[in-house]
Design a protein around this motif. Structure first.
Motif, PDB file in Angstrom:
ATOM      1  N   ALA A  12       0.830  -1.208   0.000  1.00 25.03           N
ATOM      2  CA  ALA A  12       0.000   0.000   0.000  1.00 25.03           C
ATOM      3  C   ALA A  12       0.864   1.257   0.000  1.00 25.03           C
ATOM      4  O   ALA A  12       0.544   2.243  -0.669  1.00 25.03           O
ATOM      5  CB  ALA A  12      -0.931  -0.010   1.214  1.00 25.03           C
ATOM      6  N   THR A  13       1.957   1.231   0.735  1.00 25.01           N
ATOM      7  CA  THR A  13       2.867   2.378   0.785  1.00 25.01           C
ATOM      8  C   THR A  13       3.502   2.623  -0.580  1.00 25.01           C
ATOM      9  O   THR A  13       3.590   3.770  -1.039  1.00 25.01           O
ATOM     10  CB  THR A  13       3.948   2.158   1.849  1.00 25.01           C
ATOM     11  OG1 THR A  13       3.314   1.977   3.121  1.00 25.01           O
ATOM     12  CG2 THR A  13       4.913   3.312   1.920  1.00 25.01           C
ATOM     13  N   ARG A  50       3.632   5.796  -5.677  1.00 26.78           N
ATOM     14  CA  ARG A  50       3.502   5.849  -7.135  1.00 26.78           C
ATOM     15  C   ARG A  50       2.427   6.858  -7.545  1.00 26.78           C
ATOM     16  O   ARG A  50       2.628   7.669  -8.455  1.00 26.78           O
ATOM     17  CB  ARG A  50       3.145   4.462  -7.681  1.00 26.78           C
ATOM     18  CG  ARG A  50       3.077   4.389  -9.199  1.00 26.78           C
ATOM     19  CD  ARG A  50       2.597   3.022  -9.660  1.00 26.78           C
ATOM     20  NE  ARG A  50       1.182   2.842  -9.454  1.00 26.78           N
ATOM     21  CZ  ARG A  50       0.228   3.303 -10.274  1.00 26.78           C
ATOM     22  NH1 ARG A  50       0.553   3.981 -11.351  1.00 26.78           N
ATOM     23  NH2 ARG A  50      -1.042   3.092 -10.010  1.00 26.78           N
ATOM     24  N   LEU A  51       1.292   6.837  -6.849  1.00 29.53           N
ATOM     25  CA  LEU A  51       0.208   7.770  -7.174  1.00 29.53           C
ATOM     26  C   LEU A  51       0.605   9.210  -6.877  1.00 29.53           C
ATOM     27  O   LEU A  51       0.229  10.125  -7.618  1.00 29.53           O
ATOM     28  CB  LEU A  51      -1.053   7.385  -6.404  1.00 29.53           C
ATOM     29  CG  LEU A  51      -1.697   6.062  -6.832  1.00 29.53           C
ATOM     30  CD1 LEU A  51      -2.845   5.697  -5.899  1.00 29.53           C
ATOM     31  CD2 LEU A  51      -2.157   6.119  -8.271  1.00 29.53           C
ATOM     32  N   ILE A  52       1.360   9.433  -5.828  1.00 29.65           N
ATOM     33  CA  ILE A  52       1.832  10.787  -5.517  1.00 29.65           C
ATOM     34  C   ILE A  52       2.770  11.282  -6.619  1.00 29.65           C
ATOM     35  O   ILE A  52       2.685  12.428  -7.057  1.00 29.65           O
ATOM     36  CB  ILE A  52       2.510  10.822  -4.135  1.00 29.65           C
ATOM     37  CG1 ILE A  52       1.451  10.665  -3.041  1.00 29.65           C
ATOM     38  CG2 ILE A  52       3.314  12.099  -3.940  1.00 29.65           C
ATOM     39  CD1 ILE A  52       2.015  10.471  -1.646  1.00 29.65           C
ATOM     40  N   ARG A  53       3.673  10.405  -7.099  1.00 34.21           N
ATOM     41  CA  ARG A  53       4.572  10.798  -8.192  1.00 34.21           C
ATOM     42  C   ARG A  53       3.779  11.168  -9.444  1.00 34.21           C
ATOM     43  O   ARG A  53       4.073  12.159 -10.108  1.00 34.21           O
ATOM     44  CB  ARG A  53       5.550   9.663  -8.508  1.00 34.21           C
ATOM     45  CG  ARG A  53       6.721   9.579  -7.567  1.00 34.21           C
ATOM     46  CD  ARG A  53       7.831   8.672  -8.095  1.00 34.21           C
ATOM     47  NE  ARG A  53       7.373   7.356  -8.531  1.00 34.21           N
ATOM     48  CZ  ARG A  53       7.193   6.303  -7.736  1.00 34.21           C
ATOM     49  NH1 ARG A  53       7.414   6.395  -6.456  1.00 34.21           N
ATOM     50  NH2 ARG A  53       6.786   5.146  -8.231  1.00 34.21           N
ATOM     51  N   LEU A  54       2.763  10.366  -9.769  1.00 34.85           N
ATOM     52  CA  LEU A  54       1.934  10.680 -10.937  1.00 34.85           C
ATOM     53  C   LEU A  54       1.215  12.012 -10.762  1.00 34.85           C
ATOM     54  O   LEU A  54       1.123  12.811 -11.696  1.00 34.85           O
ATOM     55  CB  LEU A  54       0.901   9.568 -11.160  1.00 34.85           C
ATOM     56  CG  LEU A  54       1.408   8.273 -11.748  1.00 34.85           C
ATOM     57  CD1 LEU A  54       0.303   7.227 -11.771  1.00 34.85           C
ATOM     58  CD2 LEU A  54       1.959   8.480 -13.141  1.00 34.85           C
ATOM     59  N   SER A  96       1.509  15.884 -12.987  1.00 30.05           N
ATOM     60  CA  SER A  96       0.404  16.611 -13.613  1.00 30.05           C
ATOM     61  C   SER A  96       0.439  18.100 -13.287  1.00 30.05           C
ATOM     62  O   SER A  96      -0.197  18.891 -13.975  1.00 30.05           O
ATOM     63  CB  SER A  96      -0.943  16.017 -13.187  1.00 30.05           C
ATOM     64  OG  SER A  96      -1.204  16.279 -11.818  1.00 30.05           O
ATOM     65  N   LEU A  97       1.173  18.494 -12.256  1.00 30.68           N
ATOM     66  CA  LEU A  97       1.261  19.922 -11.923  1.00 30.68           C
ATOM     67  C   LEU A  97       1.898  20.733 -13.046  1.00 30.68           C
ATOM     68  O   LEU A  97       1.620  21.917 -13.187  1.00 30.68           O
ATOM     69  CB  LEU A  97       2.046  20.118 -10.621  1.00 30.68           C
ATOM     70  CG  LEU A  97       1.391  19.558  -9.361  1.00 30.68           C
ATOM     71  CD1 LEU A  97       2.348  19.695  -8.171  1.00 30.68           C
ATOM     72  CD2 LEU A  97       0.077  20.244  -9.082  1.00 30.68           C
TER      73      LEU A  97
END
Length: 81
Positions: A18-19, A24-28, A32-33
């Protein structure tokens, strides 16, 4: 090996997975910023009632159509984030 140790190992493995997925989702999300932005126009917007199963609960599904322009090129879409 006792069942307590096995449960502990399983919990650690699940938490590690989960970590890693969260990272991975935070990097994605951070990537997008830097994406370019464009103003758009909503062409149509509707909320459709959907009955879940036989005698199930009522939910609602939004639908949208929009258009926008980037560097002089027109685009149209219907996807919701």
């Amino acid at each position: 090996m006792s069942s307590d140790v096995v449960v502990f190992i399983v919990v650690i493995v699940v938490l590690l997975g989960a970590t890693l997925e969260t990272a991975r989702l935070i990097r994605l999300g951070r990537r997008s910023l830097g994406w370019p932005t464009a103003k758009g126009k909503v062409i149509s917007l509707e909320v459709i009632p959907v009955l879940r199963g036989n005698g199930g609960s009522m939910t609602y599904r939004p639908t949208i159509n929009y258009r926008y322009q980037v560097k002089g090129r027109d685009y149209q879409g219907d996807r919701l984030g």
